[in-house]
Design a protein around this motif. Structure first.
Motif, PDB file in Angstrom:
ATOM      1  N   ILE A 100       0.846  -1.198   0.000  1.00  0.00           N
ATOM      2  CA  ILE A 100       0.000   0.000   0.000  1.00  0.00           C
ATOM      3  C   ILE A 100       0.882   1.248   0.000  1.00  0.00           C
ATOM      4  O   ILE A 100       0.669   2.182  -0.779  1.00  0.00           O
ATOM      5  N   THR A 236     -11.368   3.134   0.487  1.00  0.00           N
ATOM      6  CA  THR A 236     -10.927   2.514   1.746  1.00  0.00           C
ATOM      7  C   THR A 236     -12.038   2.452   2.801  1.00  0.00           C
ATOM      8  O   THR A 236     -11.764   2.280   3.986  1.00  0.00           O
ATOM      9  N   TYR A 294      -5.828  -2.288  -3.902  1.00  0.00           N
ATOM     10  CA  TYR A 294      -6.598  -2.178  -2.647  1.00  0.00           C
ATOM     11  C   TYR A 294      -7.875  -3.010  -2.720  1.00  0.00           C
ATOM     12  O   TYR A 294      -8.255  -3.684  -1.764  1.00  0.00           O
ATOM     13  N   ARG A 302     -10.386  -4.831   4.707  1.00  0.00           N
ATOM     14  CA  ARG A 302     -10.680  -3.458   4.298  1.00  0.00           C
ATOM     15  C   ARG A 302     -11.744  -2.789   5.164  1.00  0.00           C
ATOM     16  O   ARG A 302     -12.035  -1.617   4.995  1.00  0.00           O
TER      17      ARG A 302
END
Length: 426
Positions: A100, A236, A294, A302
Motif C-alpha cells: 500500500i 478505503t 486495494y 478493508r
C-alpha cells in the motif's frame, strides 16, 4: 473514451438524425440548435467506457459500439511498465501494508510531472494529509525549485483549520489558510451550482469551500497543479456508515459502487470547483494501480476495525512519522461540517438560511413540483430551484442523491447519524 473514474468528465448529445456533439461540461451542449421536435438528451459519458461512431459521407454520425475498457477492480495493463514492478504477493499484513505504501508513493510520484507550480489542498483529515506529506517528501527528493504550498479552508477556529495547521507545520509546507463565513458561503451557492451542474445535496454543500479555496489559489498564488485526497473514502471505506455494513462482502460491494459513481459526486465536485478557476486537479488515491490493488485485498481486511474507519490505510503508515499520530488516527469530519466554527457549523448555518428561503407549503408540494427525485428537505428544495432556473428540464443529469447506506437517512451529513460523535479533544 472516458477515464475509469470520470476525473475529467465528458457529455454527449446525439440527435435522431445523426448529429453528434461532445463537451467536458453539459452546459456547452444545452444551447445547440437541432432539427428534432423535442430536445435531445444530454447524457454523461460513462467512466471507463469507449464508444465507436460511424461517420457517414453525409457528415452524419451513428453509434455502432459502446463498451467498457477498464473497471476499477482490474489491474491496468500499464502496471507492467511501472517503476514499482512486481509487488510481493500474499495477504500477510506486513506485506500488504508495505505494498500500500509503495503504490501510494508511486501514485504521487507519477503525478509530479508538471510545467506549472504544484500545490495541495489540505483539510487536516487523513487523506489530504497523506497526500500533502508524501508530496512534500517527494518534492524534496526530486529537488523541486520551490516549496509546496498547502491550502486549508474554514472558519478560524474550525476543526479542519486547526488540524491542517498542525500537519503543515509538521511537514514544512508553505501553508495558506482561507477563512470564510457562512454568509460568504451562501453568497456563492448559485455560482457553485452553475459550475457543478447538479442539485445533489452533499456535493453542493462540500463544493462551496472547495470553490472558495480554488478562487483564492487562482487570485493570490501561482500554484496551478493541485493535488487532493478525493477517492480515498470510497476506496478505503472511509464513510462513517461503513461501521453499519451487515457483512464484509456488502461493504466491499458498496465500495465499488461508490467508486463507479464518483463521477456524479466527489470527483464532479473536485473537477468543477478547481477548473472553474483554471486549476488542474491531481488525485493520487484514484491511481489505477493503487485502487486495483486495494480492491483485490480480502474483504475483511478493508473494513473498519476497532471502531475506526480506514483502519488498514492508517495502519499502513503507522510508525513512519509521515504525519502526526493524532492526524493519522483522526476520525472523519464531513468536509462541509469540519470547515465551520465549533460554535456554529456550516451545516447549521445552511439549515437556518433555508428555513427562510423555502416555506413548508412548497416543501409539501415538492413531489408535484419536482416529480423526478423530489427534494425532501428545505435545503434540497432550494438547490433544486436554483438548478431548474439554470438548467430547466435537465433533472435527469443526476440519477439519485448521495445518501449513507444501511441506516434510515434523509440527510447525507455525517453529523445527523447516530454513529457520528465529533472528537471533543481535537
Amino acid at each position: 473514451l472516458e477515464d475509469t473514474y470520470g476525473v475529467r468528465p465528458l457529455f454527449k448529445l446525439l440527435t435522431d438524425d445523426g448529429f453528434l456533439a461532445v463537451c467536458s461540461e453539459a452546459k456547452g451542449l444545452t444551447d445547440i440548435t437541432h432539427s428534432m421536435s423535442s430536445p435531445p438528451k444530454i447524457t454523461p459519458f460513462l467512466p471507463g467506457h469507449f464508444e465507436v461512431f460511424d461517420l457517414k459521407p453525409t457528415g452524419k454520425v451513428g453509434s455502432i459500439q459502446m463498451d467498457r475498457f477498464h473497471c476499477c477492480t482490474q489491474e491496468p495493463n500499464h502496471a507492467a511498465y511501472d517503476t514499482v514492478e512486481r509487488l510481493p504477493s500474499g495477504f500477510v499484513p506486513e506485506t500488504v501494508k508495505s505494498n500500500i505504501r509503495s503504490l501510494f508513493e508511486n501514485a504521487v510520484r507519477k503525478r509530479l510531472m508538471a510545467h506549472r507550480r504544484i500545490g495541495c489542498l489540505l483539510s487536516g483529515g487523513l487523506d489530504s494529509s497523506l497526500v500533502a506529506a508524501t508530496l512534500v517528501k517527494l518534492a524534496k527528493e526530486e529537488k523541486l525549485k520551490y516549496p509546496i504550498q498547502t491550502f486549508a479552508i474554514g472558519a478560524e477556529d474550525s476543526p479542519d483549520i486547526l488540524a491542517a495547521r498542525k500537519v503543515a507545520s509538521y511537514i514544512g509546507s508553505e501553508h495558506h489558510e482561507v477563512n470564510f463565513t457562512p454568509e460568504e458561503g451562501l453568497k456563492v451557492v448559485e455560482e457553485v451550482i452553475f459550475h457543478l451542474e447538479t442539485y445533489d445535496i452533499t456535493t453542493i454543500r462540500a463544493s462551496v469551500g472547495m470553490y472558495l479555496v480554488s478562487k483564492y489559489i487562482r487570485e493570490k498564488t501561482d500554484s496551478v497543479v493541485i493535488f487532493s485526497g478525493e477517492g480515498s473514502d470510497e476506496l478505503t471505506q472511509g464513510y462513517i456508515y461503513f461501521h453499519k455494513a451487515p457483512t464484509p462482502k456488502a461493504a466491499a460491494e458498496d465500495s465499488v459502487r461508490l467508486l463507479k459513481e464518483l463521477y456524479l459526486f466527489d470527483v464532479l465536485r473536485a473537477d468543477r470547483t478547481t477548473s472553474a478557476h483554471g486549476l488542474e486537479l491531481r488525485v493520487p488515491f484514484l491511481d489505477h494501480r493503487f485502487t486495483a490493488y486495494y480492491l483485490s485485498l480480502p474483504e475483511e481486511m478493508r473494513q473498519p476495525k476497532d471502531g475506526v474507519e480506514k483502519h488498514l490505510l492508517r495502519d499502513s503508515f503507522k510508525g513512519l512519522n509521515l504525519i502526526p499520530d493524532e492526524i493519522l488516527w483522526r476520525r472523519k469530519e464531513a468536509f462541509s461540517d469540519g470547515m465551520m466554527s465549533v460554535k456554529k457549523s456550516w451545516y447549521n448555518s445552511l439549515q437556518d438560511q433555508m428555513e427562510s428561503e423555502v416555506n413548508d407549503f412548497q416543501l409539501e408540494k415538492s413531489p408535484k413540483t419536482f416529480p423526478f427525485l423530489p427534494p425532501r428537505t428545505k435545503e434540497a428544495y432550494f438547490y433544486r430551484q436554483v438548478f431548474e432556473k439554470l438548467y430547466p428540464g435537465q433533472a435527469e443529469w443526476l440519477s439519485h442523491y448521495w445518501m449513507p447506506r444501511w441506516i434510515n437517512a434523509t440527510d447525507p451529513s455525517a453529523r445527523t447519524l447516530s454513529i457520528y460523535k465529533p472528537d471533543k479533544d481535537q
